[in-house]
Design an enzyme around this catalytic site. Structure first.
Site, PDB file in Angstrom:
ATOM      1  N   LYS A 250       0.849  -1.202   0.000  1.00 54.71           N
ATOM      2  CA  LYS A 250       0.000   0.000   0.000  1.00 54.71           C
ATOM      3  C   LYS A 250       0.880   1.247   0.000  1.00 54.71           C
ATOM      4  CE  LYS A 250      -3.381   2.505   2.914  1.00 54.71           C
ATOM      5  NZ  LYS A 250      -4.276   2.463   4.089  1.00 54.71           N
ATOM      6  N   ASP A 255      -2.881  10.033   3.986  1.00 51.56           N
ATOM      7  CA  ASP A 255      -4.278   9.624   4.098  1.00 51.56           C
ATOM      8  C   ASP A 255      -5.046  10.594   4.983  1.00 51.56           C
ATOM      9  OD1 ASP A 255      -6.679   8.320   4.191  1.00 51.56           O
ATOM     10  OD2 ASP A 255      -5.982   6.622   5.407  1.00 51.56           O
ATOM     11  N   LYS A 262     -10.586  12.381   8.357  1.00 48.96           N
ATOM     12  CA  LYS A 262     -10.132  11.953   9.686  1.00 48.96           C
ATOM     13  C   LYS A 262     -10.113  13.136  10.650  1.00 48.96           C
ATOM     14  CE  LYS A 262      -6.952   8.285   8.156  1.00 48.96           C
ATOM     15  NZ  LYS A 262      -7.599   7.169   8.859  1.00 48.96           N
ATOM     16  N   ASP A 332     -12.403   6.740   3.572  1.00 47.16           N
ATOM     17  CA  ASP A 332     -11.214   6.480   4.379  1.00 47.16           C
ATOM     18  C   ASP A 332     -10.788   5.014   4.322  1.00 47.16           C
ATOM     19  OD1 ASP A 332      -9.125   7.082   6.038  1.00 47.16           O
ATOM     20  OD2 ASP A 332     -10.323   7.258   7.875  1.00 47.16           O
ATOM     21  N   GLU A 334      -9.596   3.482   1.931  1.00 46.67           N
ATOM     22  CA  GLU A 334      -9.024   3.641   0.590  1.00 46.67           C
ATOM     23  C   GLU A 334      -7.956   2.603   0.268  1.00 46.67           C
ATOM     24  OE1 GLU A 334      -7.864   5.078   3.168  1.00 46.67           O
ATOM     25  OE2 GLU A 334      -5.694   4.884   2.926  1.00 46.67           O
ATOM     26  N   ARG A 336      -7.786  -0.628   0.768  1.00 46.43           N
ATOM     27  CA  ARG A 336      -8.309  -1.831   0.124  1.00 46.43           C
ATOM     28  C   ARG A 336      -8.704  -1.559  -1.318  1.00 46.43           C
ATOM     29  NH1 ARG A 336     -12.832  -2.292   4.727  1.00 46.43           N
ATOM     30  NH2 ARG A 336     -11.163  -1.257   5.846  1.00 46.43           N
TER      31      ARG A 336
HETATM   32  N1  BES Z   1      -4.527   4.213   6.882  1.00 43.30           N
HETATM   33  C1  BES Z   1      -5.677   3.872   7.639  1.00 43.30           C
HETATM   34  C2  BES Z   1      -5.404   2.833   8.709  1.00 43.30           C
HETATM   35  C3  BES Z   1      -4.443   3.203   9.819  1.00 43.30           C
HETATM   36  C4  BES Z   1      -4.912   3.549  11.061  1.00 43.30           C
HETATM   37  C5  BES Z   1      -3.088   3.150   9.627  1.00 43.30           C
HETATM   38  C6  BES Z   1      -4.050   3.846  12.081  1.00 43.30           C
HETATM   39  C7  BES Z   1      -2.225   3.454  10.646  1.00 43.30           C
HETATM   40  C8  BES Z   1      -2.692   3.794  11.876  1.00 43.30           C
HETATM   41  C9  BES Z   1      -6.751   3.334   6.737  1.00 43.30           C
HETATM   42  O1  BES Z   1      -6.758   3.835   5.451  1.00 43.30           O
HETATM   43  C10 BES Z   1      -8.068   3.698   7.354  1.00 43.30           C
HETATM   44  O2  BES Z   1      -8.350   4.851   7.424  1.00 43.30           O
HETATM   45  N2  BES Z   1      -8.827   2.697   7.774  1.00 43.30           N
HETATM   46  C11 BES Z   1     -10.101   2.933   8.375  1.00 43.30           C
HETATM   47  C12 BES Z   1     -11.086   1.955   7.817  1.00 43.30           C
HETATM   48  C13 BES Z   1     -12.500   2.225   8.219  1.00 43.30           C
HETATM   49  C14 BES Z   1     -12.987   3.490   7.563  1.00 43.30           C
HETATM   50  C15 BES Z   1     -13.353   1.048   7.811  1.00 43.30           C
HETATM   51  C16 BES Z   1      -9.943   2.748   9.876  1.00 43.30           C
HETATM   52  O3  BES Z   1      -9.203   1.840  10.294  1.00 43.30           O
HETATM   53  O4  BES Z   1     -10.523   3.518  10.620  1.00 43.30           O
HETATM   54 ZN    ZN Z   2      -5.004   4.557   4.749  1.00 40.68          ZN
HETATM   55 MN    MN Z   3      -7.868   5.635   5.314  1.00 41.85          MN
END
Ligand code: BES
Ligand code: ZN
Ligand code: MN
Length: 480
Positions: A250, A255, A262, A332, A334, A336
């Site tokens: 990835k 992000d 966020k 968010d 993204e 996947r």
């Molecule tokens: N990049 C984040 C995941 C992440 C969280 C990485 C904390 C490092 C530290 C990912 O893209 C994300 O935002 N995931 C969301 C998914 C949700 C919207 C289903 C998450 O984990 O909140």
């Molecule tokens: Zn992310």
């Molecule tokens: Mn994200």
């Protein structure tokens, strides 16, 4: 830092610090045994893991200092422990202005994997994320050389290659996102590939449109920075197998969450959302030099997830490269989306085995914290191989479940799949989403959101990117 092999006996080595490992309840015999015994007897040093004690003018040694480094219980000692000890010793000596460090190991611990781990530990510990500090004094205290007594050249050289590559990964993940845009990440990959004699190809936005990578493009469209799909190829001179390993990482250079934005607090950390991409590129760097006999291709979808005026909206439906449709309920989620098109493309390139590494979910941090990376797979035998490689390299990973039942959460009346599965088992539903795009190809997904970044410095590593994954991928390819 110069890495050396030292052939002289311990008494004869001239250095600022000679490091020896002291185990719990077992003062090392030999050099300066009397002084070491005093340290143990006084309780100043007990041999607990990562403990450090410094003795000046050790009896019978030419070294200026003898450094006792705690190895914990002797029967539990392994190369992973040594990697940390060697790092902890370097990080405690460096601020003291020590320039030449030698490490002496007892007989059972002179095997190649120990020498390599010692070198890795020192080199990983030496890296600071301070390249944007302008203080001219910052480079005054540098360790000039690190030597392992009685080690083989090949072990030390493997350690150097692996650690340099892991540090390459860490440097990339530590870069701020104004510097490391998707275009820049592709540029760094190109430069690395050229130096290492690897092929590198970068697909641009037009090419992605021609191919129909709707999921990847949907994420990219909210940013003024164009996306890049980075492909780096290693082809062995004499392949020992028809297998072709695809390493997918990835590469979200920042992000924000997109329109599903966020919260402000902690958002700065999202610059390491390309740590998976950086890990597969670092692994390729080492693979180019260690030349395993299996073919390996790295693929890194590089994008910035921004809420620009062209950004995708919650509820948008995108058509992926393999034709399936996805309803984007949360922009968010993204990672996947960019991974599925890349996994599909990797199969088109002929990859027979796939491993992806991604900072995919906050839920994996809840489940496993900063200790273990989550391992998801559609093939137990393949995952077992990776788990063995990870164990060998001292990278902690933990198998997670992938029962069919979890797929329910991704159903939507409007498209083939939706891109989120709700709060419960968030890391598992994310993995189930990816699994839908790999078919029967043996595949492993590593969720490294909790392990790719150290929020606090460790005795053996600076705060910031950890470089998790690099060593396991290299070991997996070498032991293929
Ligand atoms: N990049 C984040 C995941 C992440 C969280 C990485 C904390 C490092 C530290 C990912 O893209 C994300 O935002 N995931 C969301 C998914 C949700 C919207 C289903 C998450 O984990 O909140
Ligand atoms: Zn992310
Ligand atoms: Mn994200």
């Amino acid at each position: 830092m110069d890495i050396r092999v030292e052939a002289k006996p311990i008494q004869e080595v001239e250095c600022d610090a000679m490091v020896v490992v002291g185990f719990e309840g077992q003062p090392p015999q030999g050099a300066a045994a009397d002084q070491i015994k005093d340290l143990y007897d006084s309780g100043e040093f007990s041999g607990k893991s990562l403990e450090i004690s410094v003795l000046h003018r050790p009896n019978g040694l030419k070294a200026k200092r003898l450094v006792l480094a705690g190895g914990g219980k002797r029967d539990r000692f392994d190369s992973a422990e040594l990697r940390k000890i060697s790092g902890a010793a370097l990080r405690s000596l460096k601020p003291k202005g020590v320039r030449g460090i030698a490490l002496a190991l007892d007989d059972p611990f002179r095997a190649p994997e120990f020498a390599a781990a010692a070198v890795e530990g020192a080199m990983l510990a030496d890296l600071e994320a301070d390249r944007y500090k302008t203080d001219p004094k910052k480079n005054e205290k540098q360790v000039a050389w690190f030597a392992v007594l009685g080690a083989s050249e090949s072990a030390v050289s493997r350690g150097r290659v692996v650690a340099e590559s892991q540090n390459f990964t860490r440097n990339l993940a530590n870069e701020p996102s104004n510097v490391l845009t998707p275009t820049q990440l592709a540029e760094r990959a190109r430069e690395m590939a050229a130096q290492q004699g690897l092929e590198c190809e970068v697909l641009d936005q037009d090419r992605m449109r021609q191919l129909g990578m709707g999921a990847l493009l949907g994420v990219a469209q909210g940013s003024a920075e164009p996306p890049a799909l980075i492909i780096v190829r290693y082809k062995p001179a004499n392949p020992s197998t028809q297998d072709h390993l695809g390493l997918v990482g990835k590469g979200v250079t920042f992000d924000t969450g997109g329109i599903s934005i966020k919260p402000a607090e902690g958002m700065e950390k999202m610059r390491y959302d390309m740590a998976g991409g950086a890990a597969v590129l670092g692994a390729m760097r080492a693979i180019a030099q260690l030349k395993p006999s299996v073919r390996v291709t790295a693929l890194v979808p590089a994008v910035e997830n921004m809420p620009g005026s062209r950004a995708q909206r919650p509820g948008d439906i995108v058509t992926t490269l393999n034709g399936k449709t996805v309803e984007v309920l949360n922009t968010d989620a993204e990672g996947r989306l960019i991974l599925i098109d890349t996994l599909t493309y990797a199969q088109r390139l002929g990859c027979t085995h796939l491993v992806d590494a991604a900072t995919l979910t906050g839920a994996i941090v809840v489940a496993l914290g900063a200790v273990n990376a989550g391992v998801f797979t559609n093939n137990d035998a393949f995952a077992a191989k990776l788990m063995t490689a990870a164990k060998t390299e001292g990278e902690k990973m933990w198998r997670m479940p992938m029962d069919e039942e979890y797929k329910e959460a991704l159903k939507t009346p409007f498209a083939d799949l939706q891109n989120i599965g709700g709060r419960p088992a968030g890391s598992v539903t994310a993995a189930m989403f990816l699994r839908d795009f790999v078919g029967d190809t043996p595949w492993i997904h590593l969720d490294i959101a909790g392990t790719a970044w150290l929020d606090d410095p460790k005795p053996y590593m600076a705060k910031g990117a950890s470089g998790i994954g690099v060593r396991t991928f290299v070991q997996l390819a070498e032991s293929w």
